[in-house]
Enzyme design. Structure first.
Site, PDB file in Angstrom:
ATOM      1  N   TRP A   1     -13.959  16.787 -20.275  1.00 17.35           N
ATOM      2  CA  TRP A   1     -15.276  17.439 -20.308  1.00 17.35           C
ATOM      3  C   TRP A   1     -15.550  18.037 -21.692  1.00 17.35           C
ATOM      4  O   TRP A   1     -14.657  18.624 -22.285  1.00 17.35           O
ATOM      5  CB  TRP A   1     -15.342  18.548 -19.245  1.00 17.35           C
ATOM      6  CG  TRP A   1     -16.653  19.283 -19.201  1.00 17.35           C
ATOM      7  CD1 TRP A   1     -17.884  18.739 -19.078  1.00 17.35           C
ATOM      8  CD2 TRP A   1     -16.834  20.704 -19.272  1.00 17.35           C
ATOM      9  NE1 TRP A   1     -18.839  19.736 -19.061  1.00 17.35           N
ATOM     10  CE2 TRP A   1     -18.217  20.945 -19.180  1.00 17.35           C
ATOM     11  CE3 TRP A   1     -15.960  21.784 -19.401  1.00 17.35           C
ATOM     12  CZ2 TRP A   1     -18.757  22.238 -19.220  1.00 17.35           C
ATOM     13  CZ3 TRP A   1     -16.490  23.067 -19.436  1.00 17.35           C
ATOM     14  CH2 TRP A   1     -17.883  23.281 -19.343  1.00 17.35           C
TER      15      TRP A   1
ATOM     16  N   TYR B   1     -20.059  13.542 -17.197  1.00 21.84           N
ATOM     17  CA  TYR B   1     -19.611  13.945 -18.530  1.00 21.84           C
ATOM     18  C   TYR B   1     -20.231  13.032 -19.589  1.00 21.84           C
ATOM     19  O   TYR B   1     -19.922  11.849 -19.671  1.00 21.84           O
ATOM     20  CB  TYR B   1     -18.080  13.925 -18.641  1.00 21.84           C
ATOM     21  CG  TYR B   1     -17.366  14.918 -17.738  1.00 21.84           C
ATOM     22  CD1 TYR B   1     -18.067  15.916 -17.047  1.00 21.84           C
ATOM     23  CD2 TYR B   1     -15.994  14.895 -17.580  1.00 21.84           C
ATOM     24  CE1 TYR B   1     -17.421  16.834 -16.229  1.00 21.84           C
ATOM     25  CE2 TYR B   1     -15.340  15.821 -16.757  1.00 21.84           C
ATOM     26  CZ  TYR B   1     -16.068  16.772 -16.083  1.00 21.84           C
ATOM     27  OH  TYR B   1     -15.424  17.674 -15.272  1.00 21.84           O
TER      28      TYR B   1
ATOM     29  N   ARG C   1     -16.367  25.252 -29.030  1.00 23.31           N
ATOM     30  CA  ARG C   1     -17.261  24.815 -27.947  1.00 23.31           C
ATOM     31  C   ARG C   1     -18.538  25.638 -27.901  1.00 23.31           C
ATOM     32  O   ARG C   1     -19.624  25.103 -27.706  1.00 23.31           O
ATOM     33  CB  ARG C   1     -16.518  24.908 -26.610  1.00 23.31           C
ATOM     34  CG  ARG C   1     -17.357  24.506 -25.432  1.00 23.31           C
ATOM     35  CD  ARG C   1     -16.571  24.540 -24.123  1.00 23.31           C
ATOM     36  NE  ARG C   1     -15.525  23.530 -24.085  1.00 23.31           N
ATOM     37  CZ  ARG C   1     -14.726  23.319 -23.038  1.00 23.31           C
ATOM     38  NH1 ARG C   1     -14.878  24.036 -21.932  1.00 23.31           N
ATOM     39  NH2 ARG C   1     -13.790  22.389 -23.075  1.00 23.31           N
TER      40      ARG C   1
ATOM     41  N   GLN D   1      -4.160  21.554 -30.315  1.00 25.85           N
ATOM     42  CA  GLN D   1      -4.414  22.459 -29.173  1.00 25.85           C
ATOM     43  C   GLN D   1      -3.576  22.050 -27.966  1.00 25.85           C
ATOM     44  O   GLN D   1      -3.004  22.881 -27.273  1.00 25.85           O
ATOM     45  CB  GLN D   1      -5.896  22.442 -28.788  1.00 25.85           C
ATOM     46  CG  GLN D   1      -6.812  23.041 -29.835  1.00 25.85           C
ATOM     47  CD  GLN D   1      -8.279  22.918 -29.455  1.00 25.85           C
ATOM     48  OE1 GLN D   1      -8.623  22.269 -28.470  1.00 25.85           O
ATOM     49  NE2 GLN D   1      -9.140  23.529 -30.246  1.00 25.85           N
TER      50      GLN D   1
HETATM   51  N1  LIG Z   1     -15.160  20.113 -11.617  1.00 22.54           N
HETATM   52  C1  LIG Z   1     -15.874  20.775 -12.485  1.00 22.54           C
HETATM   53  O1  LIG Z   1     -16.999  21.213 -12.212  1.00 22.54           O
HETATM   54  C2  LIG Z   1     -15.323  21.001 -13.870  1.00 22.54           C
HETATM   55  C3  LIG Z   1     -15.979  21.859 -14.767  1.00 22.54           C
HETATM   56  C4  LIG Z   1     -15.431  22.052 -16.017  1.00 22.54           C
HETATM   57  C5  LIG Z   1     -14.255  21.404 -16.376  1.00 22.54           C
HETATM   58  N2  LIG Z   1     -13.641  20.547 -15.499  1.00 22.54           N
HETATM   59  C6  LIG Z   1     -12.393  19.805 -15.855  1.00 22.54           C
HETATM   60  O2  LIG Z   1     -11.416  20.709 -16.339  1.00 22.54           O
HETATM   61  C7  LIG Z   1     -11.016  20.319 -17.651  1.00 22.54           C
HETATM   62  C8  LIG Z   1     -10.595  21.525 -18.452  1.00 22.54           C
HETATM   63  O3  LIG Z   1     -11.702  22.453 -18.553  1.00 22.54           O
HETATM   64  P1  LIG Z   1     -11.992  23.170 -19.922  1.00 22.54           P
HETATM   65  O4  LIG Z   1     -12.095  22.137 -21.012  1.00 22.54           O
HETATM   66  O5  LIG Z   1     -13.109  24.099 -19.727  1.00 22.54           O
HETATM   67  O6  LIG Z   1     -10.587  23.958 -20.116  1.00 22.54           O
HETATM   68  P2  LIG Z   1     -10.246  25.256 -20.969  1.00 22.54           P
HETATM   69  O7  LIG Z   1      -8.775  25.181 -21.203  1.00 22.54           O
HETATM   70  O8  LIG Z   1     -10.768  26.473 -20.320  1.00 22.54           O
HETATM   71  O9  LIG Z   1     -11.027  25.056 -22.357  1.00 22.54           O
HETATM   72  C9  LIG Z   1     -10.658  24.019 -23.206  1.00 22.54           C
HETATM   73  C10 LIG Z   1     -11.276  24.229 -24.598  1.00 22.54           C
HETATM   74  O10 LIG Z   1     -10.819  25.444 -25.169  1.00 22.54           O
HETATM   75  C11 LIG Z   1     -10.496  25.229 -26.550  1.00 22.54           C
HETATM   76  N3  LIG Z   1      -9.012  25.333 -26.649  1.00 22.54           N
HETATM   77  C12 LIG Z   1      -8.095  24.898 -25.739  1.00 22.54           C
HETATM   78  N4  LIG Z   1      -6.844  25.165 -26.165  1.00 22.54           N
HETATM   79  C13 LIG Z   1      -6.967  25.779 -27.351  1.00 22.54           C
HETATM   80  C14 LIG Z   1      -6.025  26.299 -28.267  1.00 22.54           C
HETATM   81  N5  LIG Z   1      -4.712  26.244 -28.022  1.00 22.54           N
HETATM   82  N6  LIG Z   1      -6.497  26.891 -29.405  1.00 22.54           N
HETATM   83  C15 LIG Z   1      -7.828  26.967 -29.636  1.00 22.54           C
HETATM   84  N7  LIG Z   1      -8.766  26.483 -28.813  1.00 22.54           N
HETATM   85  C16 LIG Z   1      -8.351  25.889 -27.673  1.00 22.54           C
HETATM   86  C17 LIG Z   1     -10.996  23.839 -26.883  1.00 22.54           C
HETATM   87  O11 LIG Z   1     -12.386  23.893 -27.211  1.00 22.54           O
HETATM   88  P3  LIG Z   1     -12.990  23.880 -28.704  1.00 22.54           P
HETATM   89  O12 LIG Z   1     -11.917  23.416 -29.653  1.00 22.54           O
HETATM   90  O13 LIG Z   1     -14.142  22.955 -28.636  1.00 22.54           O
HETATM   91  O14 LIG Z   1     -13.410  25.283 -28.944  1.00 22.54           O
HETATM   92  C18 LIG Z   1     -10.849  23.129 -25.552  1.00 22.54           C
HETATM   93  O15 LIG Z   1     -11.641  21.976 -25.417  1.00 22.54           O
HETATM   94  C19 LIG Z   1     -12.236  19.542 -18.178  1.00 22.54           C
HETATM   95  O16 LIG Z   1     -11.922  18.682 -19.228  1.00 22.54           O
HETATM   96  C20 LIG Z   1     -12.664  18.793 -16.945  1.00 22.54           C
HETATM   97  O17 LIG Z   1     -11.846  17.665 -16.745  1.00 22.54           O
HETATM   98  C21 LIG Z   1     -14.168  20.346 -14.260  1.00 22.54           C
END
Ligand SMILES: NC(=O)c1ccc[n+]([C@@H]2O[C@H](COP(=O)([O-])OP(=O)(O)OC[C@H]3O[C@@H](n4cnc5c(N)ncnc54)[C@H](OP(=O)(O)O)[C@@H]3O)[C@@H](O)[C@H]2O)c1
Length: 329
Positions: free
Chosen positions: A21, A54, A228, A293
């Site tokens: 996502w 997505y 993001r 990351q």
């Molecule tokens: N079912 C649903 O409605 C739903 C909704 C949302 C997500 N999802 C699923 O859940 C997955 C994970 O959600 P999410 O992407 O929101 O997870 P998250 O772990 O809360 O956020 C991930 C984002 O945080 C930043 N990040 C992650 N690790 C980092 C680190 N170590 N250092 C710095 N920045 C870091 C990156 O964004 P940046 O680098 O862009 O800042 C990364 O893309 C999605 O890909 C999707 O498959 C499902």
């Protein structure tokens, strides 16, 4: 990497998984996607999450091409899609038998696979009878196009209704749910679903474990340029965190960072391991826009032993947000 059963099913899913996502087809194209998928797979991740919604299907195109070029054996990984937001026409969205079926066929093509391992209803659809959706999912299972079906952000009540319909009509009930779960969003996973785990052995593939990156601490001093919250189309996310509730949450992030420091790990590790400490979580879906990351987040597993009951109590004391009903279970 350890593996957990997806609810009561026999499917063993890695405790960390990886989703696309926001990132695939928006922040990254096929080659960086391949690099991240490789980093995840080589670390033992076996589940890769996607959805028709997505980037209007483009995220699945990128993942499908990337995995095909990587040449992984189909029996070595789990891939998902979700149905709900397929397009703007009335027949292109929701959970009617027509859209559930056609969205599945389209996702199979985009992801370049013969079957989806997991297929989720991305949201509840109040305009479609639950029986119609359960029957459509069951039919796809019988046809071998999907293996397990589930829901995302449904209420415990609606999941119970789906099970009742399935039992009454001799259809396949949902196996798993995909809810948001992180240190700030706890009610569904800890309170609403408690009876559902008990009765039906629901599995959970939880999303946004770092609250879109906030729980890395990267937003503590404002919004970084390459993050993001600074992306076009994600102004809503930035606005959410600018509200008084968001600002109060950022203060908690600072307090959690101090606690993480005391425990001897970075805050993102603490936040991810906290999700894993809930036995009703089958897998924590990581998000990452670059390999570093992912590598950083995967390193959380090295600190597992530090998540003692005392540390969990200290986290609880900082957050002060355990859902009332959860205290009864
Ligand atoms: N079912 C649903 O409605 C739903 C909704 C949302 C997500 N999802 C699923 O859940 C997955 C994970 O959600 P999410 O992407 O929101 O997870 P998250 O772990 O809360 O956020 C991930 C984002 O945080 C930043 N990040 C992650 N690790 C980092 C680190 N170590 N250092 C710095 N920045 C870091 C990156 O964004 P940046 O680098 O862009 O800042 C990364 O893309 C999605 O890909 C999707 O498959 C499902």
């Amino acid at each position: 990497m350890e593996y957990r059963r997806l609810g009561r099913s026999g499917l063993r899913v890695s405790e960390f998984s990886y989703g696309s996502w926001v990132t695939f087809a928006k922040q990254v194209d096929v080659q960086p996607a391949k690099d991240m998928l490789t980093a995840a797979y080589d670390a033992g991740i076996n589940f890769f999450d996607n959805a028709e919604g997505y980037e209007q299907g483009k995220s699945e195109l990128v993942m499908g091409q990337a995995i095909q070029e990587l040449g992984w054996s189909r029996d070595s990984y789990i891939v998902s899609s979700k149905v709900f937001w397929g397009g703007s026409k009335p027949t292109q969205r929701g959970l009617s038998a027509k859209h559930v079926t056609e969205a599945c066929h389209a996702a199979l093509k985009r992801l370049r696979v013969d079957h989806l391992d997991l297929y989720f209803c991305h949201r509840p659809d109040i305009d479609t009878p639950v029986e119609e959706t359960v029957r459509a999912m069951h039919t796809l299972i019988v046809q071998g196009k999907i293996l397990y079906w589930g829901t995302s952000e449904w209420s415990g009540q609606r999941i119970t209704e789906a099970h009742a319909v399935a039992a009454r009509c001799g259809l396949t009930p949902p196996t798993m749910e995909q809810p948001q779960y992180n240190l700030f969003e706890r009610t569904k996973v800890e309170a609403d679903y408690a009876p559902v785990y008990e009765s039906f052995g629901l599995g959970t593939t939880i999303w946004s474990p770092l609250a879109s990156g906030v729980l890395t601490g990267k937003y503590n001093d404002g919004v970084p340029q390459d993050s993001r919250m600074n992306l076009k189309g994600y102004e809503w996310l930035r606005d959410e965190w600018a509200k008084p509730e968001g600002v109060a949450r950022l203060a908690k992030v600072r307090a959690l960072a101090d606690l993480a420091d005391e425990v001897g790990m970075p805050i993102n590790h603490l936040a991810l391991l906290w999700c894993l400490s809930n036995p009703n979580v089958s897998t924590v879906i990581l998000g990452a826009s670059r390999v570093s990351q992912l590598t950083d987040n995967l390193a959380a597993l090295d600190h597992k032993a530090k998540m003692t009951p005392e540390v969990l109590d200290k986290i609880e004391a900082v957050m002060g947000n355990k859902p009332e009903a959860a205290k009864r279970f």
